[in-house]
Scaffold this motif. Structure first.
Motif, PDB file in Angstrom:
ATOM      1  N   GLU A  81       7.600 -54.350  -3.482  1.00 43.86           N
ATOM      2  CA  GLU A  81       8.079 -53.063  -3.999  1.00 43.86           C
ATOM      3  C   GLU A  81       8.132 -53.081  -5.522  1.00 43.86           C
ATOM      4  OE1 GLU A  81      11.857 -49.969  -3.414  1.00 43.86           O
ATOM      5  OE2 GLU A  81      11.698 -51.786  -2.192  1.00 43.86           O
ATOM      6  N   ARG A  82       8.536 -54.214  -6.091  1.00 45.70           N
ATOM      7  CA  ARG A  82       8.577 -54.307  -7.556  1.00 45.70           C
ATOM      8  C   ARG A  82       7.183 -54.120  -8.154  1.00 45.70           C
ATOM      9  NH1 ARG A  82      10.235 -59.102  -7.854  1.00 45.70           N
ATOM     10  NH2 ARG A  82       8.211 -60.079  -8.238  1.00 45.70           N
ATOM     11  N   VAL A  83       6.190 -54.739  -7.541  1.00 46.02           N
ATOM     12  CA  VAL A  83       4.821 -54.632  -8.031  1.00 46.02           C
ATOM     13  C   VAL A  83       4.314 -53.195  -7.945  1.00 46.02           C
ATOM     14  CG1 VAL A  83       2.436 -55.329  -7.586  1.00 46.02           C
ATOM     15  CG2 VAL A  83       4.272 -57.030  -7.510  1.00 46.02           C
ATOM     16  N   VAL A  84       4.501 -52.569  -6.796  1.00 50.09           N
ATOM     17  CA  VAL A  84       4.020 -51.195  -6.604  1.00 50.09           C
ATOM     18  C   VAL A  84       4.728 -50.238  -7.554  1.00 50.09           C
ATOM     19  CG1 VAL A  84       3.873 -49.278  -4.972  1.00 50.09           C
ATOM     20  CG2 VAL A  84       3.315 -51.594  -4.219  1.00 50.09           C
ATOM     21  N   ASN A 152      -7.315 -57.522 -11.824  1.00 48.19           N
ATOM     22  CA  ASN A 152      -7.584 -58.587 -12.784  1.00 48.19           C
ATOM     23  C   ASN A 152      -6.631 -58.383 -13.955  1.00 48.19           C
ATOM     24  OD1 ASN A 152      -8.587 -60.311 -14.769  1.00 48.19           O
ATOM     25  ND2 ASN A 152     -10.727 -59.924 -14.253  1.00 48.19           N
ATOM     26  N   TRP A 153      -5.647 -59.295 -14.082  1.00 49.50           N
ATOM     27  CA  TRP A 153      -4.600 -59.025 -15.073  1.00 49.50           C
ATOM     28  C   TRP A 153      -4.996 -59.385 -16.511  1.00 49.50           C
ATOM     29  CZ3 TRP A 153      -2.453 -62.901 -11.387  1.00 49.50           C
ATOM     30  CH2 TRP A 153      -2.478 -64.198 -11.870  1.00 49.50           C
ATOM     31  N   ASN A 154      -6.208 -59.895 -16.705  1.00 45.24           N
ATOM     32  CA  ASN A 154      -6.733 -60.090 -18.060  1.00 45.24           C
ATOM     33  C   ASN A 154      -7.584 -58.887 -18.450  1.00 45.24           C
ATOM     34  OD1 ASN A 154      -5.535 -62.564 -18.393  1.00 45.24           O
ATOM     35  ND2 ASN A 154      -7.369 -63.760 -17.896  1.00 45.24           N
ATOM     36  N   ARG A 155      -7.384 -58.398 -19.645  1.00 46.08           N
ATOM     37  CA  ARG A 155      -8.186 -57.259 -20.100  1.00 46.08           C
ATOM     38  C   ARG A 155      -9.646 -57.679 -20.291  1.00 46.08           C
ATOM     39  NH1 ARG A 155      -5.531 -52.695 -21.623  1.00 46.08           N
ATOM     40  NH2 ARG A 155      -3.307 -52.810 -22.131  1.00 46.08           N
ATOM     41  N   THR A 156     -10.549 -56.725 -20.110  1.00 47.80           N
ATOM     42  CA  THR A 156     -11.972 -56.980 -20.338  1.00 47.80           C
ATOM     43  C   THR A 156     -12.250 -57.034 -21.838  1.00 47.80           C
ATOM     44  OG1 THR A 156     -12.553 -54.628 -20.400  1.00 47.80           O
ATOM     45  CG2 THR A 156     -12.493 -55.703 -18.228  1.00 47.80           C
ATOM     46  N   GLU A 157     -13.519 -57.285 -22.186  1.00 44.82           N
ATOM     47  CA  GLU A 157     -13.904 -57.322 -23.604  1.00 44.82           C
ATOM     48  C   GLU A 157     -13.665 -55.983 -24.283  1.00 44.82           C
ATOM     49  OE1 GLU A 157     -17.921 -58.576 -23.771  1.00 44.82           O
ATOM     50  OE2 GLU A 157     -17.510 -60.637 -23.103  1.00 44.82           O
ATOM     51  N   ASN A 184       3.237 -55.902 -21.471  1.00 43.21           N
ATOM     52  CA  ASN A 184       4.453 -56.718 -21.434  1.00 43.21           C
ATOM     53  C   ASN A 184       5.172 -56.577 -20.100  1.00 43.21           C
ATOM     54  OD1 ASN A 184       4.165 -57.786 -24.050  1.00 43.21           O
ATOM     55  ND2 ASN A 184       5.112 -55.966 -24.970  1.00 43.21           N
ATOM     56  N   VAL A 185       5.244 -55.340 -19.612  1.00 45.64           N
ATOM     57  CA  VAL A 185       5.873 -55.097 -18.305  1.00 45.64           C
ATOM     58  C   VAL A 185       5.052 -55.743 -17.204  1.00 45.64           C
ATOM     59  CG1 VAL A 185       6.518 -53.324 -16.638  1.00 45.64           C
ATOM     60  CG2 VAL A 185       7.004 -52.976 -19.067  1.00 45.64           C
ATOM     61  N   LEU A 186       3.725 -55.635 -17.298  1.00 49.71           N
ATOM     62  CA  LEU A 186       2.837 -56.247 -16.308  1.00 49.71           C
ATOM     63  C   LEU A 186       3.089 -57.752 -16.234  1.00 49.71           C
ATOM     64  CD1 LEU A 186       0.361 -56.253 -14.385  1.00 49.71           C
ATOM     65  CD2 LEU A 186      -1.075 -56.454 -16.414  1.00 49.71           C
ATOM     66  N   LYS A 187       3.206 -58.381 -17.396  1.00 50.86           N
ATOM     67  CA  LYS A 187       3.419 -59.829 -17.423  1.00 50.86           C
ATOM     68  C   LYS A 187       4.808 -60.204 -16.910  1.00 50.86           C
ATOM     69  CE  LYS A 187       3.304 -63.871 -20.450  1.00 50.86           C
ATOM     70  NZ  LYS A 187       3.055 -64.392 -21.817  1.00 50.86           N
ATOM     71  N   SER A 192       4.327 -63.064 -14.199  1.00 53.96           N
ATOM     72  CA  SER A 192       5.227 -64.225 -14.313  1.00 53.96           C
ATOM     73  C   SER A 192       5.950 -64.550 -13.002  1.00 53.96           C
ATOM     74  CB  SER A 192       6.235 -64.004 -15.441  1.00 53.96           C
ATOM     75  OG  SER A 192       5.578 -63.974 -16.690  1.00 53.96           O
ATOM     76  N   PRO A 193       6.504 -63.563 -12.282  1.00 52.11           N
ATOM     77  CA  PRO A 193       7.191 -63.889 -11.018  1.00 52.11           C
ATOM     78  C   PRO A 193       6.297 -64.535  -9.972  1.00 52.11           C
ATOM     79  CG  PRO A 193       7.863 -61.722 -11.785  1.00 52.11           C
ATOM     80  CD  PRO A 193       6.710 -62.149 -12.655  1.00 52.11           C
ATOM     81  N   THR A 194       4.975 -64.279 -10.024  1.00 51.37           N
ATOM     82  CA  THR A 194       4.098 -64.862  -9.004  1.00 51.37           C
ATOM     83  C   THR A 194       4.051 -66.380  -9.102  1.00 51.37           C
ATOM     84  OG1 THR A 194       2.124 -64.636 -10.402  1.00 51.37           O
ATOM     85  CG2 THR A 194       2.651 -62.801  -8.917  1.00 51.37           C
ATOM     86  N   ALA A 195       4.384 -66.931 -10.278  1.00 51.27           N
ATOM     87  CA  ALA A 195       4.392 -68.388 -10.424  1.00 51.27           C
ATOM     88  C   ALA A 195       5.470 -69.027  -9.566  1.00 51.27           C
ATOM     89  CB  ALA A 195       4.589 -68.760 -11.895  1.00 51.27           C
TER      90      ALA A 195
END
Length: 443
Positions: A81-84, A152-157, A184-187, A192-195
């Motif tokens: 729920e937090r992710v969504v 994909n949580w890394n931005r593209t070029e 920042n919110v995404l991280k 970060s919580p997925t770790a």
């Protein structure tokens, strides 16, 4: 002398009569009687439980996060729920069909590539439905659906955040760009919580989609709840167009049958389930997927039929069927003794068939709780591979859930944590004896 005033008296009397006549006429025209206030019959409230929104019933059941050196996952409703909730603020644009022939190998690669997370859905969710949860910039999203949402949580070029919508069933893959993303919110709230999630592993199969399961034993709780029953009269009043026409027919000691001459409702007193059918609404025209979701949601909402936590489980537009699975604390509930699903077949017009339980779990007061431990999904998969009666390549999913049984004497429902597997569109339980090394016995 008297005769002298006769004409005058007659004129006066006539004038008085005219005045009196006018007065009476005016009184009649303007008279308003005092009526007693009419007491309208009270409106019958047939709502059984609270209504639900799209995001209450359309939910992912699992999340996998992939990094260079490990894979983690969660089925916790709080994590999901937090992710969504974070993603609801995004704006999805440039929805593009990449392929309509996505292979299992390509899908596996998308999921296990590093620096991304995947939300798993039980069946294809039509884009117009998820548009309500995760807004798309296009006016008319395609009716195609997806059961894997990959970010994909890394931005593209180009500095963009790319996401993918994949369907393991229809083999389609769409890509899109997520805008209005606060990195920042995404991280902080997602990456970060997925770790800290539990370790997961990928069970690879040649030419088939991988299974992503826990690599650690799963701590679980067996719950026992009091059985509550919903008065079936409330369903009668909700489902029949005119309750006054309903007649009951005897069909044995364990069943009750009601009909209004057109529709029929059967109540199974033993399993505590009911079925309703309106033959006049039968249709053989395939459904528009999103309309089937919205129509079924509205239908159940009309009589407040969400008596427990039910979630979207499967959809078959070809025969207008949609299923909603019973969940407890974020995990699906299955049973061989009763139904744990709400099933609707849509018709023209309105509902054609409707099957569901009329029991509910009394979550306010558990009768008993017992802490236990389930073996890891990795071990469950290893055991299943060695079963001759089962083709492991035909297994589409393995998940933890609850196996529901009844204690009729004490009116109790027991929910035992168990492993389940999905094969040929059917969920089956892996018994504890099997996982413990005993004789194989799927229930």
């Amino acid at each position: 002398m008297g005769l002298k005033y006769v004409e005058q008296i007659k004129s006066i009397v006539l004038t008085l009569l005219v005045v009196l006549s006018v007065s009476l006429t005016f009184t009649i025209w303007t008279y308003t009687p005092t009526y007693e206030t009419i007491q309208h019959a009270p409106v019958l409230n047939i709502s059984i439980a609270e209504q639900q929104r799209v995001d209450d019933v359309i939910k992912p059941y699992k999340m996998i996060a992939s990094r260079e050196d490990n894979m983690t996952g969660s089925m916790s409703p709080f994590d999901l729920e937090r992710v969504v909730n974070v993603m609801k603020n995004w704006e999805i644009s440039d929805l593009t069909l990449e392929t309509n022939n996505l292979s299992a190998v390509e899908l596996n690669e998308l999921i296990h590539s590093p620096n991304r997370y995947t939300l798993f859905f039980p069946d294809d969710v039509p884009f117009p439905v998820y548009d309500i949860i995760l807004p798309f910039s296009i006016t008319n999203p395609p009716e195609n659906g997806f059961d894997r949402l990959i970010v994909n949580w890394n931005r593209t070029e180009n500095g963009e955040l790319k996401i993918y919508f994949a369907s393991s069933k229809s083999k389609t893959l769409y890509s899109a760009i997520a805008g209005n993303v606060d990195m920042n919110v995404l991280k902080q709230k997602i990456v970060s919580p997925t770790a800290e999630f539990a370790k997961f592993t990928e069970i690879e199969r040649k030419g088939k989609s991988s299974l992503f399961v826990s690599a650690q034993d799963v701590e679980s709780i067996r719950y026992t709840y009091y059985l509550k029953e919903i008065d079936t009269n409330r369903f009668r009043e909700a489902l029949f167009s005119d309750p006054n026409l309903i007649r009951q027919s005897p069909v044995g000691a364990t069943n009750e049958e009601y009909s209004d001459g057109t529709s029929l409702m059967n109540v199974n007193l033993l399993e505590r389930t009911l079925s309703f059918v309106n033959p006049s609404a039968e249709t053989f025209v395939p459904a528009v997927p999103s309309k089937l979701v919205f129509d079924s949601l509205d239908f159940v909402n009309e009589h407040g039929g969400w008596t427990d936590e039910y979630r979207f489980a499967s959809i078959n537009p070809d025969n207008q069927q949609i299923d909603y699975q019973l969940y407890l604390l974020g995990y699906p509930v299955f049973s061989d003794e009763t139904s744990t699903k709400i099933t609707a077949f849509w018709g023209d017009p309105g509902i054609y068939r409707y099957w569901r339980p009329y029991y509910t779990l009394d979550l306010s007061l558990p009768f008993d709780t017992v802490i236990s431990t389930l073996p890891s999904g990795e071990k469950a998969s290893r055991v299943m591979k060695n079963v001759n009666e089962l083709d492991f390549n035909n297994v589409d999913e393995i998940t933890t859930g609850y196996y529901l049984t009844r204690d009729n004497d004490r009116r109790l429902l027991i929910l035992e944590p168990s492993w389940f597997y999905l094969s040929n569109n059917q969920w089956s339980r892996i018994s504890s004896d099997v996982l413990g090394g005993g004789k194989f016995g799927l229930e």
